[in-house]
Design an enzyme around this catalytic site. Structure first.
Site, short mmCIF file in Angstrom:
data_model
loop_
_atom_site.label_atom_id
_atom_site.label_comp_id
_atom_site.label_asym_id
_atom_site.label_seq_id
_atom_site.Cartn_x
_atom_site.Cartn_y
_atom_site.Cartn_z
N LYS A 88 6.71 26.62 -30.17
CA LYS A 88 8.14 26.59 -30.51
C LYS A 88 8.36 26.34 -31.86
O LYS A 88 7.76 25.22 -32.38
CB LYS A 88 8.74 25.61 -29.46
CG LYS A 88 10.30 25.78 -28.91
CD LYS A 88 10.55 24.97 -27.91
CE LYS A 88 11.89 25.00 -27.52
NZ LYS A 88 12.29 23.81 -26.83
C1 E4P Z 1 15.54 24.16 -25.47
O1 E4P Z 1 14.36 24.73 -25.52
C2 E4P Z 1 15.58 22.61 -25.48
O2 E4P Z 1 14.59 22.05 -25.15
C3 E4P Z 1 16.80 22.27 -24.71
O3 E4P Z 1 17.48 22.94 -23.94
C4 E4P Z 1 17.84 21.32 -25.60
O4 E4P Z 1 18.99 20.73 -24.87
P1 E4P Z 1 19.81 19.66 -24.98
O5 E4P Z 1 21.04 20.22 -25.93
O6 E4P Z 1 20.25 19.10 -23.69
O7 E4P Z 1 18.99 18.65 -25.66
#
Ligand code: E4P
Length: 222
Positions: A88
């Site tokens: 990622k």
């Molecule tokens: C996506 O891969 C992220 O880990 C995640 O969805 C972030 O979400 P948040 O905005 O609730 O932190």
């Protein structure tokens, strides 16, 4: 629509896995910090997640490197943890170049922190396997996250990138985010455990079950 779970918590991953609906796992530095993760244990922890879900289920492990060179090196390193690791990377010039190189090496990338259609298109062009628009964070700043997601999905689906590119609806907070993402045709929703449980529940299901149980008791007792 595929369901991913958005967590680094092993118990939550085991629970979602036991439901038979788990198509993937996404983690990020905040989610790892939330479970009290230590730097020295990071790779081991990602390995544990990969083992729980099995080799066919993608697990996103986020790189915190800053340069293209370091992102590539960290990506190659992370990819060695297990065959189902997805690297990622947050979208920026450095990560586009790293994504392109990792793509050429056959290492899948999930491009994260995506907030616009041009960012999504650039990610797809560079070779990202997954693109993660964050709907909840748009809502947090008073914008319509689902409308933004719809634009990004439409723009990416308009083109054939010559390989599979899937949109992960990220920053999901509510069952309605899941419904709207599915209506739009987003490929995946990555959902935290609390929201996943809300997706499963409905008060009319509870009421209906209560009535069935009460009526069945009458049948059993004659
Ligand atoms: C996506 O891969 C992220 O880990 C995640 O969805 C972030 O979400 P948040 O905005 O609730 O932190």
């Amino acid at each position: 629509m595929k369901f991913f779970i958005d967590t680094a918590d092993l118990d939550e991953i085991r629970e979602a896995e036991s439901w038979g609906v788990l198509d993937g796992v996404t983690t990020n530095p905040s989610l790892y910090a939330k479970i009290g993760g230590k730097l020295a244990d990071f790779e081991d922890h990602m390995g544990k997640i990969c083992k729980i879900v099995g080799e066919d289920v993608p697990v996103s492990a986020e790189s915190t490197a800053k340069t293209t060179e370091d992102m590539i090196a960290e990506g190659e390193h992370l990819a060695k943890i297990a065959p189902n690791i997805v690297v990622k990377l947050p979208i920026c010039a450095e990560s586009l170049a790293a994504t392109h190189q990792l793509y050429k090496e056959g290492i899948p990338v999930n491009m994260t922190l995506v907030f616009s259609a041009p960012q999504a298109l650039l990610a797809a062009s560079a070779g990202a396997r997954y693109i993660s628009p964050f709907v909840g964070r748009f809502d947090d700043i008073g914008e319509d996250g689902i409308e933004q997601l719809a634009t990004m999905v439409q723009c990416v689906k308009n083109y054939d990138f010559g390989r599979e590119v899937e949109i992960i609806t990220a920053s999901v907070r509510t069952p309605n985010h899941v419904t709207q993402a599915a209506l739009i045709g987003a490929d995946i929703a990555t959902v935290p455990m609390a929201a996943l449980k809300k997706c499963l529940a409905h008060p009319l299901t509870d009421q209906g079950l209560e009535k069935f149980e009460a009526d069945w008791k009458k049948v059993v007792e004659g």
